[in-house]
Design a protein around this motif. Structure first.
Motif, PDB file in Angstrom:
ATOM      1  N   ASN A  51       0.866  -1.144  -0.070  1.00 51.47           N
ATOM      2  CA  ASN A  51       0.045  -0.027   0.014  1.00 51.47           C
ATOM      3  C   ASN A  51       0.867   1.149   0.025  1.00 51.47           C
ATOM      4  OD1 ASN A  51      -2.689  -1.479   0.459  1.00 51.47           O
ATOM      5  ND2 ASN A  51      -1.570  -2.057   2.189  1.00 51.47           N
ATOM      6  N   PRO A  52       1.400   1.436  -1.101  1.00 56.71           N
ATOM      7  CA  PRO A  52       2.717   2.474  -1.257  1.00 56.71           C
ATOM      8  C   PRO A  52       2.245   4.101  -1.338  1.00 56.71           C
ATOM      9  CG  PRO A  52       2.159   1.644  -3.371  1.00 56.71           C
ATOM     10  CD  PRO A  52       1.298   0.968  -2.492  1.00 56.71           C
ATOM     11  N   TYR A  53       1.072   4.305  -1.600  1.00 54.72           N
ATOM     12  CA  TYR A  53       0.429   5.536  -1.756  1.00 54.72           C
ATOM     13  C   TYR A  53       0.323   6.459  -0.667  1.00 54.72           C
ATOM     14  CZ  TYR A  53       0.106   3.718  -6.539  1.00 54.72           C
ATOM     15  OH  TYR A  53       0.578   3.022  -7.763  1.00 54.72           O
ATOM     16  N   ARG A  54       0.780   7.632  -0.673  1.00 48.86           N
ATOM     17  CA  ARG A  54       0.774   8.574   0.429  1.00 48.86           C
ATOM     18  C   ARG A  54       0.627   9.995  -0.033  1.00 48.86           C
ATOM     19  NH1 ARG A  54       1.707   4.099   2.351  1.00 48.86           N
ATOM     20  NH2 ARG A  54       2.714   3.805   4.469  1.00 48.86           N
ATOM     21  N   ARG A  55      -0.160  10.667   0.160  1.00 47.88           N
ATOM     22  CA  ARG A  55      -0.470  12.179  -0.470  1.00 47.88           C
ATOM     23  C   ARG A  55      -0.303  13.258   0.445  1.00 47.88           C
ATOM     24  NH1 ARG A  55      -6.489  14.530  -2.838  1.00 47.88           N
ATOM     25  NH2 ARG A  55      -5.479  16.609  -3.566  1.00 47.88           N
ATOM     26  N   PHE A  56       0.495  14.092   0.127  1.00 45.25           N
ATOM     27  CA  PHE A  56       1.145  15.086   1.110  1.00 45.25           C
ATOM     28  C   PHE A  56       0.656  16.613   0.179  1.00 45.25           C
ATOM     29  CE2 PHE A  56       3.387  11.714   2.969  1.00 45.25           C
ATOM     30  CZ  PHE A  56       3.605  12.348   4.142  1.00 45.25           C
ATOM     31  N   VAL A  57      -0.042  17.413   1.041  1.00 47.67           N
ATOM     32  CA  VAL A  57      -0.476  18.615   0.541  1.00 47.67           C
ATOM     33  C   VAL A  57       0.012  19.672   1.471  1.00 47.67           C
ATOM     34  CG1 VAL A  57      -2.358  20.215   0.018  1.00 47.67           C
ATOM     35  CG2 VAL A  57      -2.782  17.680  -0.276  1.00 47.67           C
ATOM     36  N   VAL A  58       1.059  20.567   0.774  1.00 51.72           N
ATOM     37  CA  VAL A  58       1.714  21.292   1.776  1.00 51.72           C
ATOM     38  C   VAL A  58       1.428  22.925   1.516  1.00 51.72           C
ATOM     39  CG1 VAL A  58       3.786  21.280   0.278  1.00 51.72           C
ATOM     40  CG2 VAL A  58       4.054  22.135   2.580  1.00 51.72           C
ATOM     41  N   ASP A  59       1.313  23.657   2.460  1.00 49.56           N
ATOM     42  CA  ASP A  59       1.170  24.959   2.379  1.00 49.56           C
ATOM     43  C   ASP A  59       1.957  25.860   3.516  1.00 49.56           C
ATOM     44  OD1 ASP A  59       0.364  27.811   1.561  1.00 49.56           O
ATOM     45  OD2 ASP A  59      -1.528  27.651   2.708  1.00 49.56           O
ATOM     46  N   ALA A  60       3.339  26.067   3.241  1.00 52.73           N
ATOM     47  CA  ALA A  60       4.080  26.370   4.499  1.00 52.73           C
ATOM     48  C   ALA A  60       4.909  27.656   3.977  1.00 52.73           C
ATOM     49  CB  ALA A  60       5.222  25.278   4.868  1.00 52.73           C
ATOM     50  N   HIS A  61       5.150  28.401   4.924  1.00 53.76           N
ATOM     51  CA  HIS A  61       5.667  29.839   4.703  1.00 53.76           C
ATOM     52  C   HIS A  61       6.556  30.460   5.996  1.00 53.76           C
ATOM     53  CE1 HIS A  61       2.971  30.042   1.384  1.00 53.76           C
ATOM     54  NE2 HIS A  61       2.002  29.604   2.200  1.00 53.76           N
ATOM     55  N   GLY A  62       7.812  31.004   5.752  1.00 52.00           N
ATOM     56  CA  GLY A  62       8.389  31.429   6.847  1.00 52.00           C
ATOM     57  C   GLY A  62       9.929  31.178   6.881  1.00 52.00           C
ATOM     58  N   GLY A  63      10.460  30.830   7.996  1.00 49.80           N
ATOM     59  CA  GLY A  63      11.790  30.737   8.286  1.00 49.80           C
ATOM     60  C   GLY A  63      11.968  29.827   9.434  1.00 49.80           C
ATOM     61  N   PRO A  64      13.356  29.470   9.746  1.00 53.12           N
ATOM     62  CA  PRO A  64      13.906  28.610  10.661  1.00 53.12           C
ATOM     63  C   PRO A  64      13.948  29.123  12.164  1.00 53.12           C
ATOM     64  CG  PRO A  64      15.659  29.193   9.771  1.00 53.12           C
ATOM     65  CD  PRO A  64      14.705  29.784   8.855  1.00 53.12           C
ATOM     66  N   TRP A  65      13.908  30.380  12.155  1.00 54.87           N
ATOM     67  CA  TRP A  65      14.314  30.881  13.634  1.00 54.87           C
ATOM     68  C   TRP A  65      13.933  32.475  13.507  1.00 54.87           C
ATOM     69  CZ3 TRP A  65      18.984  28.746  11.651  1.00 54.87           C
ATOM     70  CH2 TRP A  65      19.810  29.913  10.830  1.00 54.87           C
ATOM     71  N   LYS A  66      13.747  32.978  14.526  1.00 58.08           N
ATOM     72  CA  LYS A  66      13.524  34.533  14.766  1.00 58.08           C
ATOM     73  C   LYS A  66      14.077  35.113  15.749  1.00 58.08           C
ATOM     74  CE  LYS A  66       9.090  33.424  17.278  1.00 58.08           C
ATOM     75  NZ  LYS A  66       7.724  33.385  17.363  1.00 58.08           N
ATOM     76  N   TYR A  86      -3.706   6.268   1.568  1.00 58.01           N
ATOM     77  CA  TYR A  86      -4.800   5.398   0.974  1.00 58.01           C
ATOM     78  C   TYR A  86      -4.527   4.105   1.211  1.00 58.01           C
ATOM     79  CZ  TYR A  86      -8.463   4.318  -2.621  1.00 58.01           C
ATOM     80  OH  TYR A  86      -9.406   3.923  -3.532  1.00 58.01           O
ATOM     81  N   ALA A  87      -5.305   3.088   1.878  1.00 59.96           N
ATOM     82  CA  ALA A  87      -4.982   1.709   2.212  1.00 59.96           C
ATOM     83  C   ALA A  87      -6.330   1.183   2.925  1.00 59.96           C
ATOM     84  CB  ALA A  87      -3.730   1.617   3.294  1.00 59.96           C
ATOM     85  N   PRO A  88      -6.280  -0.056   2.848  1.00 62.46           N
ATOM     86  CA  PRO A  88      -7.435  -0.787   3.595  1.00 62.46           C
ATOM     87  C   PRO A  88      -7.409  -0.886   5.106  1.00 62.46           C
ATOM     88  CG  PRO A  88      -5.869  -2.446   2.474  1.00 62.46           C
ATOM     89  CD  PRO A  88      -5.507  -1.230   2.188  1.00 62.46           C
ATOM     90  N   ASP A  89      -8.432  -0.806   5.869  1.00 65.74           N
ATOM     91  CA  ASP A  89      -8.358  -0.939   7.237  1.00 65.74           C
ATOM     92  C   ASP A  89      -7.906  -2.365   7.875  1.00 65.74           C
ATOM     93  OD1 ASP A  89      -8.940   1.811   7.695  1.00 65.74           O
ATOM     94  OD2 ASP A  89     -11.024   1.476   7.812  1.00 65.74           O
ATOM     95  N   THR A  90      -8.231  -3.272   7.064  1.00 62.40           N
ATOM     96  CA  THR A  90      -8.067  -4.798   7.359  1.00 62.40           C
ATOM     97  C   THR A  90      -7.383  -5.252   5.969  1.00 62.40           C
ATOM     98  OG1 THR A  90     -10.328  -5.342   6.718  1.00 62.40           O
ATOM     99  CG2 THR A  90      -9.642  -5.058   9.189  1.00 62.40           C
ATOM    100  N   GLY A  92      -6.949  -7.144   2.656  1.00 63.82           N
ATOM    101  CA  GLY A  92      -7.937  -7.524   1.721  1.00 63.82           C
ATOM    102  C   GLY A  92      -9.100  -6.938   1.657  1.00 63.82           C
ATOM    103  N   GLY A  93      -9.340  -5.840   2.368  1.00 62.05           N
ATOM    104  CA  GLY A  93     -10.457  -5.018   2.490  1.00 62.05           C
ATOM    105  C   GLY A  93     -10.266  -3.713   1.465  1.00 62.05           C
ATOM    106  N   PRO A  94     -11.396  -3.077   1.228  1.00 66.31           N
ATOM    107  CA  PRO A  94     -11.364  -1.941   0.056  1.00 66.31           C
ATOM    108  C   PRO A  94     -10.378  -0.607   0.830  1.00 66.31           C
ATOM    109  CG  PRO A  94     -13.392  -1.927   1.562  1.00 66.31           C
ATOM    110  CD  PRO A  94     -12.485  -3.012   1.711  1.00 66.31           C
TER     111      PRO A  94
END
Length: 214
Positions: A51-66, A86-90, A92-94
């Motif tokens: 079950n290899p599929y992973r979706r990442f939606v990123v919206d990141a802004h700024g810097g490492p320190w202040k 995206y994977a089955p809970d058990t 063989g399941g959907p």
């Protein structure tokens, strides 16, 4: 060597790395003050061939320190990262969508590579406190977004005791995903690091972290 001297030396190295990776960004008169990482992609995670599929939606802004009243404070970013397994809970399941999200507090970008860090807000499976820090890496390929890559700090990386900004290599390639459709990929916009010109107090040390029983 004092702790403050080590920090200044480290900042000098980071600044030099940013100059190399960022090309002309640091030489421009009106360089951006913030780094930005945005986009959406299905990734093929090599650690889970069934079950290899992973979706990442990123919206990141700024810097490492202040700097606050002459003191360096780690974490100067905002935004979110939403992710789906995206994977089955058990077996063989959907397959089903399993969404979680991260509240971003750290961004560092140099050239086409960025590290984004934050705290996981999902708690479906009772995530231990010392595994809630998530570090993500994003790579915008010069060959086009179909060649973008991304890495995340769980799975093939030990999830306990992650410190802010210590991201893994971007080990998962972009893919069409489970529905055979390319998404837009990732866009990384770097920014020069803010280096203090005078005296400053170093940041607080991170809290100790326990591995026991987790």
């Amino acid at each position: 060597m004092s702790r403050r001297t080590r920090i200044i030396a480290g900042l000098t190295v980071l600044c030099a790395a940013g100059a190399i990776g960022g090309g002309s960004a640091m030489a421009q008169a009106k360089a951006p003050e913030e780094a930005h990482v945005t986009g959406d992609a299905w990734l093929k995670y090599p650690g889970d061939p069934e079950n290899p599929y992973r979706r990442f939606v990123v919206d990141a802004h700024g810097g490492p320190w202040k700097f606050v009243n002459g003191k360096m404070v780690m974490g100067a970013a905002r935004g979110t990262v939403k992710f789906d397994h995206y994977a089955p809970d058990t077996p063989g399941g959907p397959s089903k969508h399993h969404w979680g999200w991260i509240k971003v507090d750290y961004v560092m970008a140099s050239g086409p590579i960025a590290v984004v860090s934050g705290i996981r807000q999902d708690d479906e499976h009772g995530i231990p406190p010392n595994q809630k820090r998530a570090n993500l890496t994003f790579y915008q390929s010069p060959r086009g977004h179909k060649h973008d890559r991304m890495g995340f700090s769980w799975g093939v990386v030990l999830p306990q005791c992650q410190q802010m900004g210590t991201g893994p290599a971007p080990f998962s390639p972009n893919t069409r995903g489970p529905f055979g459709k390319w998404l837009k990929g990732y866009t990384v916009k770097d920014a020069p690091l803010r280096i203090p010109s005078g005296d400053f107090q170093p940041p607080d040390s991170p809290p100790d972290c326990s591995f026991g029983g987790e």
